[in-house]
Each structure stands twice: as structure tokens, then as C-alpha cells.
Design an enzyme around this catalytic site. Structure first.
Site, PDB file in Angstrom:
ATOM      1  CE1 TYR A 185      -5.291  -9.808   6.707  1.00 52.49           C
ATOM      2  CE2 TYR A 185      -6.464 -10.526   8.605  1.00 52.49           C
ATOM      3  CZ  TYR A 185      -5.655  -9.701   7.983  1.00 52.49           C
ATOM      4  OH  TYR A 185      -5.552  -8.189   8.261  1.00 52.49           O
ATOM      5  CG  MET A 186      -8.258 -18.645   6.421  1.00 52.78           C
ATOM      6  SD  MET A 186      -8.926 -20.012   7.467  1.00 52.78           S
ATOM      7  CE  MET A 186     -10.296 -19.222   8.289  1.00 52.78           C
ATOM      8  NE  ARG A 240      -3.723  -2.144   2.602  1.00 54.91           N
ATOM      9  CZ  ARG A 240      -4.793  -2.361   2.051  1.00 54.91           C
ATOM     10  NH1 ARG A 240      -5.211  -1.601   1.248  1.00 54.91           N
ATOM     11  NH2 ARG A 240      -5.594  -3.472   2.306  1.00 54.91           N
ATOM     12  N   GLY A 241       0.299   2.413  -0.349  1.00 56.31           N
ATOM     13  CA  GLY A 241       1.171   3.503  -0.430  1.00 56.31           C
ATOM     14  C   GLY A 241       2.009   3.712  -1.482  1.00 56.31           C
ATOM     15  CD  GLU A 297     -12.712  -5.366   7.289  1.00 52.29           C
ATOM     16  OE1 GLU A 297     -11.763  -5.700   8.113  1.00 52.29           O
ATOM     17  OE2 GLU A 297     -12.311  -5.360   5.959  1.00 52.29           O
ATOM     18  N   GLY A 348      -7.785   3.112  -4.055  1.00 51.44           N
ATOM     19  CA  GLY A 348      -6.657   3.564  -4.179  1.00 51.44           C
ATOM     20  C   GLY A 348      -5.617   3.229  -5.221  1.00 51.44           C
ATOM     21  CG  ASP A 371     -14.151  -4.640   1.138  1.00 46.44           C
ATOM     22  OD1 ASP A 371     -14.179  -5.820   1.595  1.00 46.44           O
ATOM     23  OD2 ASP A 371     -13.527  -3.624   1.557  1.00 46.44           O
ATOM     24  NE  ARG A 416      -5.736 -10.266   2.910  1.00 44.39           N
ATOM     25  CZ  ARG A 416      -5.222  -9.074   3.097  1.00 44.39           C
ATOM     26  NH1 ARG A 416      -5.966  -8.011   3.262  1.00 44.39           N
ATOM     27  NH2 ARG A 416      -4.132  -9.223   3.631  1.00 44.39           N
ATOM     28  CG  MET A 419     -12.345  -9.401   4.401  1.00 44.28           C
ATOM     29  SD  MET A 419     -10.886  -9.841   3.265  1.00 44.28           S
ATOM     30  CE  MET A 419     -10.003  -8.573   3.403  1.00 44.28           C
TER      31      MET A 419
END
Length: 531
Positions: free
Chosen positions: A454-455, A253-254, A404, A280, A309, A457, A351
């Protein structure tokens, strides 16, 4: 008009020539026009100053930076853009023969012989975005026009049409002279490897040499980190990667230092850049396209929208979403077994930072959820507890699905707040908060808390997403060869299209509290208003 208009008639009124200073204002809704001898009648109430049949000349650069090598997509699609754009379009909806300064180095070469024979799409084939005609403003979904921005509680303009995705008859790059780069940005999502693989396949099918396709490692930081070198991507290198989760390129990210990134594009001779990312990532792609135009770097910048999402505006669904819902509903079914076996409560956190599409669709698909909590719908803890107690009294167990990002206004602890490297809010843990509240409010209750995020995604795609990724990837490459830049490819109203990147990054897509989708679920699980 709010400004001057010059009318130069020829051939009587069989046709007319309008010269309009677009920066002086928008046209008057309801104006009619017959142009160019075609006797086309255009009602501008819905299209604004988008003139069918208009003969005007490209006289300058696009002030907003949304240049297209063959077209200015925003000029073509978005009426409100025309006020600040110095790029005049020529027959944007009919001929497609636009001339933009950045296109000059890209005179169309003959189609490469290595391109598979296929029927091209028309360069001005359009897909209508607003397909619904509502009986009244009281109909579900008719509450406003455009895109709803939940953050500002406002409506944002959308283009009336999208440009159809697909191979064109003419291309604007010699494939042998193409150097392409791919980068994946943001969080993991099922399908990233599928997209990488099929972009590489389609580039090679067009005739791009395999040693001229590169992958940027670990997101945008890979452009600048001297310890992270780009890797060569060939058909052999990407064979079989669709069977793995995650991304073989890595992600982050970023680190969006646009000036330095464009310097690298110039240094490496990259003239096609494919950015696979969410809101982003697409915002970064738009900024890179603007910086390329400012520096005079001829490079097609193409976005492929990625969001587990499903919160990208206008797109029917993002790749990986179907896979995420399929895996999430498995967790919900397991949670039911746990809750029923212990006569207790199972809480499953899925998520969904600002959009509750995964929780909503997994709840509907599984058929085992009693309460669904999403960020768009407020709730109070006392009313939630009371409703759960009613459910427990009726059947001894309860399954709660919570996104979330839900209930952040009621969580008093469990997170540091602030934002991450991409500017996304760091969320407090609604799952553990609810677990503690139920244990306090209901004596002796067994509460199981399950967090499979996390499983969900990091797994490979299911069939529908795998096919979707192939078509998106092919469309992204076709669009680049057609001369477009600063655009994204996606599925809109079941058609594959090109959209201006700025259109989809204006705000995040959210569940409509008054829409049919949410109300279907409420009816199915008999969930009352919990606010």
C-alpha cells in the site's frame, strides 16, 4: 469466401469495385486485389478481410456496439470483427473518410481559436503492432501469434495496426458545447492525479468552458449515489494535485449499472466521458459505450489504462508502473540490510495478482534478490526450501521477492477465497505462508516478512511516469475530439496510439515463462527451476 461476392468492374481491370457481404465469412488468405485505380496490391494473409482501397458504404449500426463517432475502430483494425459487424468501412487504411450513423450530429466545426498551434497527425497514420520477424518458431517470443491468454492457454487475435494518437486537423465537437466527465475506477495507482489534471488542462486548451468539466466521485458508484455529487474541475481546482498520491476524485470497485449510468450521462448532457481504470475499468467503459449506442446517446467514451501490475495487453507499460518498481526496489534494498544483519531471510511481498511484472523488474533493478516468485511460474515448497538452504550456506542470508498472486496453489491457509466487487480473486497470503514454512523447515532461522504494497501504490509519480501521464491525457482528449469512442490510449512499440477497448480487455497480460525478460532475471540471480 463462404458466401456471395459481386464484382462490378469499371475502367477495365485498372480498378474494380467489390461488394462483399461481410457477415458471410472471411476472405481466403493469400488473395490479391487491385482496387480503385490505385493499383494497390494487398496480401490478405495477415490482414484478413481488411481491404486497402475498398469503396463500400456504411449501411448500418455496429452489432457489437464498438461504434466510433467518426470511425468503427474494430472494423478498421481487427479482421475477425468484420464477420459480425454491420458497419462497412470506406478506405479504412487510406482515406479515413468513414461515415457512421452516430456521427451525423457531429459535423466538424472549425477548429477553435483557443487551441494551441500544433502540427496535426494524419487521420490514418498507423502504428504496426507486430514488429518482429522471427527466424523460426523456436526463437524466444515466437511461440504463438496474437495475445497469449494464460487463463485459457490460448492465443487471441490482435489487430495488425493501431491508430496513431495525437491532435487532428478536423474536430467533431464544438468545444463550447462539450460537457466532459472524468471517473477513476479500481485500486490506487501512482499517476491518477496526473491524468486527471492533464485531461482537464487539455480540455480547457481546446476551449471547453471550465464550468463544463466534472469529476465523478468514488468511481462508478458516483453516478448513482445521491449523496455523492460530481465536483467541478477547472485549471485552478486541479493545480498541484500531481504532487499528491491517490486520486482527488476517490475510487471504488464494481457498481457498474450501465443502463442507469447512461441515463445520468443523458440527464447531465455529458458528451465526453473519460474512464481511468484497469481491465475492469476499461471493460466498464466498453459496456457504457455499447449502452450509449443502444440508447442513442451521443457520447465519446475514452479509456485511459491504469494498472500498477502492468497487466494491460499490448501496452508497453501502464502509467504508475515505473514509480511502483522504483519504490519496490527500495523495500528490497532495505530487506537485504535486515537479512544480512541477522544472518536470516527477508521476504518482501509485492503487488501482482496475476502478473509478476513488478516483482520481476524490482528484483532485476535492485540487484539484491536471491529468489523471485511470480504467479506465472509454479514452485514447490520443498524445492524452494532446499534452494534457500543452499543460498544460506553460501552467504548466510537470503532475500526473497514474491508477488502476491504467486503460489496460490500451494497456500493452504491465510485467505477466504472468492472474488472482490470487480470480480478479481481474493488471494491467500503467500507471504505469511512462506514465513511459517521457512521457520518450520530451518531451525533457528530469523525470518523477516515485509509487505510494502500500500505504500508503493499511494505515492506520487516519478519523472518518467509524470511525463507519460501528460502525453496519455492529451491523447485521450485529442481522440475524443477526433470523433472516436470505445477506445483506449496507450504506448505501443514506443508510439502513442488508439486501440479498441475490446482488444485490451480480452485477457490480462502476463510474464512469458519462455520470454527473454524472465530468463534474464533467472540468469542474473542463478535461480533454478523450483517446480
Amino acid at each position: 469466401w463462404g458466401g456471395g461476392v459481386t464484382v462490378l468492374p469499371w475502367d477495365g481491370w485498372a480498378g474494380c469495385y467489390y461488394y462483399v457481404t461481410l457477415s458471410l465469412g472471411r476472405c481466403v488468405p493469400g488473395l490479391y486485389c487491385m482496387c480503385g485505380g490505385r493499383r494497390e496490391v494487398l496480401l490478405l494473409a495477415s490482414l484478413g478481410p481488411l481491404f486497402l482501397g475498398m469503396k463500400v458504404h456504411c449501411v448500418g449500426a455496429c452489432l457489437c456496439g464498438s461504434l466510433v463517432l467518426n470511425h468503427c475502430i474494430l472494423c478498421t483494425l481487427l479482421p475477425s470483427h468484420r464477420r459480425g459487424c454491420g458497419l462497412y468501412t470506406s478506405d479504412p487504411l487510406l482515406s479515413g473518410s468513414l461515415t457512421c450513423p452516430i456521427r451525423n450530429p457531429l459535423s466538424p466545426p472549425p477548429p477553435p481559436s483557443s487551441t494551441p498551434p500544433q502540427t496535426p497527425v494524419g487521420d490514418t497514420d498507423l502504428v504496426r503492432i507486430g514488429i518482429m520477424e522471427y527466424e523460426s518458431s523456436h526463437s524466444s517470443g515466437a511461440q504463438g501469434s496474437g495475445l497469449y491468454d494464460a487463463a485459457d492457454n490460448s492465443w487471441v487475435d490482435i489487430p495488425p495496426y493501431a491508430i496513431r494518437s495525437g491532435p487532428r486537423e478536423s474536430i467533431y465537437h464544438d468545444p463550447k458545447q462539450v460537457t466532459a466527465a472524468l471517473v477513476t475506477c479500481g485500486g490506487l495507482c501512482p499517476g491518477l492525479n496526473d491524468v486527471v489534471q492533464n485531461i482537464v488542462y487539455t480540455l480547457e486548451d481546446h476551449g471547453v468552458p471550465e464550468d463544463q468539466i466534472f469529476g465523478i466521485r468514488f468511481g462508478l458508484r458516483g453516478f448513482l449515489d445521491r449523496h455523492t455529487k460530481p465536483i467541478m474541475l477547472s485549471r485552478a481546482a486541479v493545480e498541484g494535485i500531481q504532487l499528491k498520491g491517490g486520486t482527488v476524485l476517490g475510487t471504488s470497485r464494481g457498481n457498474a449499472k450501465m443502463h442507469e449510468i447512461v441515463d445520468r450521462l443523458r440527464l447531465w448532457g455529458v458528451n465526453m466521458l473519460f474512464v481511468i481504470g484497469g481491465n475492469g475499468g476499461n471493460a466498464a467503459a466498453h459496456a457504457i459505450a455499447r449502452e450509449c449506442e443502444r440508447q442513442g446517446v451521443v457520447c465519446n467514451v475514452v479509456g485511459v489504462p491504469k494498472s500498477i501490475d502492468n497487466d494491460i495487453q499490448l501496452i508497453d507499460r501502464c502509467f504508475g508502473f515505473d514509480t511502483a518498481v522504483e519504490e519496490a526496489q527500495r523495500s528490497l534494498i532495505c530487506a537485504r540490510t535486515e537479512a544480512r544483519s541477522a544472518s536470516g531471510i527477508s521476504i518482501v511481498k509485492l503487488m501482482g495478482r496475476s502478473s509478476g511484472f513488478i516483482s520481476l523488474n524490482a528484483s532485476m533493478a535492485s540487484g539484491v534478490v536471491d529468489v523471485c516468485l511470480i504467479p506465472e511460474i509454479p514452485f514447490s515448497v520443498p524445492r524452494l526450501v532446499a534452494h534457500v538452504q543452499t543460498i544460506l550456506a553460501a552467504k548466510d542470508y537470503c532475500v526473497i521477492c514474491v508477488a502476491e498472486g504467486a503460489g496460490q496453489d500451494v497456500v493452504q491457509e491465510g485467505g477466504a477465497g472468492g472474488t472482490d466487487a470487480s470480480g478479481n480473486p481474493i488471494l491467500k497470503d503467500i507471504g505469511t505462508f512462506l514465513r511459517d514454512r521457512f521457520e518450520e523447515a530451518i531451525e533457528g532461522i530469523d525470518v523477516r516478512y515485509i509487505d510494502p504494497s500500500y505504500m508503493i501504490r499511494s505515492i506520487p509519480t516519478i519523472t518518467t511516469d509524470r511525463i507519460y501521464c501528460k502525453v496519455l491525457s492529451q491523447g485521450a482528449v485529442h481522440g475524443a475530439f477526433a470523433g472516436y469512442t470505445d477506445f483506449t490510449v496507450g504506448l505501443v512499440n514506443t508510439h502513442y496510439v488508439y486501440l479498441p477497448t475490446t482488444t485490451i480487455i480480452q485477457s490480462a497480460r502476463t510474464v512469458d515463462p519462455a520470454g527473454r525478460q524472465w530468463n534474464r532475471l533467472k540468469t542474473a540471480i542463478n535461480q533454478p527451476d523450483l517446480a
